[in-house]
Write a protein that holds these residues in place. Sequence first.
Motif, PDB file in Angstrom:
ATOM      1  N   ILE A 335      -2.906   3.115   9.428  1.00  0.00           N
ATOM      2  CA  ILE A 335      -1.663   2.572   8.653  1.00  0.00           C
ATOM      3  C   ILE A 335      -1.400   1.034   9.245  1.00  0.00           C
ATOM      4  O   ILE A 335      -0.318   0.742   8.878  1.00  0.00           O
ATOM      5  N   GLY A 336      -2.193   0.751  10.321  1.00  0.00           N
ATOM      6  CA  GLY A 336      -1.716  -0.634  10.994  1.00  0.00           C
ATOM      7  C   GLY A 336      -1.567  -1.592  10.066  1.00  0.00           C
ATOM      8  O   GLY A 336      -0.413  -2.483  10.373  1.00  0.00           O
ATOM      9  N   ILE A 372       6.475  11.129   1.265  1.00  0.00           N
ATOM     10  CA  ILE A 372       5.124  11.552   2.333  1.00  0.00           C
ATOM     11  C   ILE A 372       5.140  12.928   2.327  1.00  0.00           C
ATOM     12  O   ILE A 372       3.903  13.375   2.479  1.00  0.00           O
ATOM     13  N   VAL A 373       5.894  13.962   2.689  1.00  0.00           N
ATOM     14  CA  VAL A 373       6.086  15.059   2.894  1.00  0.00           C
ATOM     15  C   VAL A 373       5.390  15.771   1.874  1.00  0.00           C
ATOM     16  O   VAL A 373       4.182  16.554   1.803  1.00  0.00           O
ATOM     17  N   ALA A 388      -6.667  12.683   5.615  1.00  0.00           N
ATOM     18  CA  ALA A 388      -6.063  12.617   4.269  1.00  0.00           C
ATOM     19  C   ALA A 388      -4.363  12.490   4.345  1.00  0.00           C
ATOM     20  O   ALA A 388      -3.842  11.680   3.863  1.00  0.00           O
ATOM     21  N   PHE A 389      -3.988  13.009   5.626  1.00  0.00           N
ATOM     22  CA  PHE A 389      -2.679  12.793   5.755  1.00  0.00           C
ATOM     23  C   PHE A 389      -2.219  11.405   6.129  1.00  0.00           C
ATOM     24  O   PHE A 389      -1.228  10.607   5.693  1.00  0.00           O
ATOM     25  N   TYR A 390      -2.914  10.808   7.033  1.00  0.00           N
ATOM     26  CA  TYR A 390      -3.004   9.449   7.472  1.00  0.00           C
ATOM     27  C   TYR A 390      -3.070   8.291   6.375  1.00  0.00           C
ATOM     28  O   TYR A 390      -2.134   7.446   6.246  1.00  0.00           O
ATOM     29  N   ASN A 391      -3.951   8.393   5.488  1.00  0.00           N
ATOM     30  CA  ASN A 391      -4.079   7.934   4.265  1.00  0.00           C
ATOM     31  C   ASN A 391      -2.850   7.885   3.362  1.00  0.00           C
ATOM     32  O   ASN A 391      -2.364   6.921   2.621  1.00  0.00           O
ATOM     33  N   CYS A 396       2.215   5.320   1.099  1.00  0.00           N
ATOM     34  CA  CYS A 396       3.656   5.553   1.052  1.00  0.00           C
ATOM     35  C   CYS A 396       4.372   4.344   1.614  1.00  0.00           C
ATOM     36  O   CYS A 396       5.178   3.664   0.990  1.00  0.00           O
ATOM     37  N   ASN A 397       3.705   3.857   2.693  1.00  0.00           N
ATOM     38  CA  ASN A 397       4.218   2.718   3.239  1.00  0.00           C
ATOM     39  C   ASN A 397       4.124   1.427   2.390  1.00  0.00           C
ATOM     40  O   ASN A 397       5.033   0.585   2.402  1.00  0.00           O
TER      41      ASN A 397
END
Length: 429
Positions: A335-336, A372-373, A388-391, A396-397
């Motif tokens: 996400i950086g 996101i959730v 998969a959650f990180y992506n 979403c960001n």
Amino acid sequence: MAAEAVEFLVFLGIVAIMGLMGGTALYLRALYQPIDYVLIALSVAFAVSNQVSAAISRGMGREQDVLAAAVSIARVWLCGGLVVCTALAFSAPAMADLLRIEPAARADFAQFLRWTVFAGLLTIGPALAASSLRGAGMVRKALAVTMSAALTNIGGVALLGLVFRIGIAAIPISLAVSSLIGLAAGLLILRRTELWQPSAFRSWRPEVLGHLRRIGAPVAASFLLIALYNLAVLQVLRPFGPDPIAGFSVALAAQNLIFLPGTMLGAATAIVINQQRGAGESHLIRRTLRSGLEIAASLYLVVAVGVWLLGGVYADVMNSNAAIAHHTAAYLTTIGLTYVVQGPVLAALTVMEHTGGGFLAIVLNIIYFALIVVTAHVVTSFVPSAAAFYNTVAWCNLIGVTVPIVAIRYIRKLSRPAPSGRIRFAEAD
């Protein structure tokens, strides 16, 4: 930004000191954290409401109203706070049951909760003094108030906990003493400014109730929404074991610090906007917002690249467990680069919260967190992995780029002159 960074580092320092105390100190503090988060949300809501009031008064050239508003807000805090703290004190045994605290620690937890919530009532003193000074543009004086309370707090915990070894009781005692010292420093500094009006301590400003409703309530709701989001994320990661959860928590500590500049730039921009509103210079508001967003975007371009490149280094430094460090690094590097969007988003949301558009900011936050959730639950059901959650968070960001656009439209509406020269709040909502 400096004031928030000091308080963040003091919190980490106190946690480290409690770790050195041994016994159940850190365990009890961790269990108290959800309650503490609620009280912090309320304290920030009152302080921000006072800061907005001070900025508008400064813009109107009515510095004599700043202290009167702060005293009125303090009265509301004490009346409402006594009710809340008394209710929490009586509910301590029920809270112990809810948190499933070990029987041997229940009595200590109940005693710690009761003393700490009542000591927390005093924190409003330095918070209101600092926010009055900050809203009036005296940011260095405001930082001095914050520093006096923060350094006394961590020094007291270290002295009482490590030298006199009184255990977890060091927390509420240091909190109460540091709050009183911070209040004394705040009053001393205020006395040397044009904000000082002795008659303010006998006055009542009913308009503060409107500020608390339009500014404070949405700010508190935003804090609580973030807490609920973090709990929901833990449920998403739970099927993948303890390592992703621990890795995410370490990454979250870094993210809280990364988010500080964006939030504080938004607060600074809002102070200028509120001063311009008070001065009747509504034609400058849109230019001020644009400048704030441009600064945030420039800063977070550097931050985003830095997190993307150094996320792995941070993970290795913070944890010797290779599995946990892997997940911390994976989250931050994934996400950086999206932080380049998050900076202006945070600034825009904070501006809306501090200028009467808090409920609009809450709606935007709810949409973002829910997206996101819900998406993460769906994605991880098809691709069962923490990655998969990180992506999902990263994508979403990027969608958050719409938030500054909404803020610009909101400020455009806010910049229209209000009837009879009154400060526009309800119309903006």
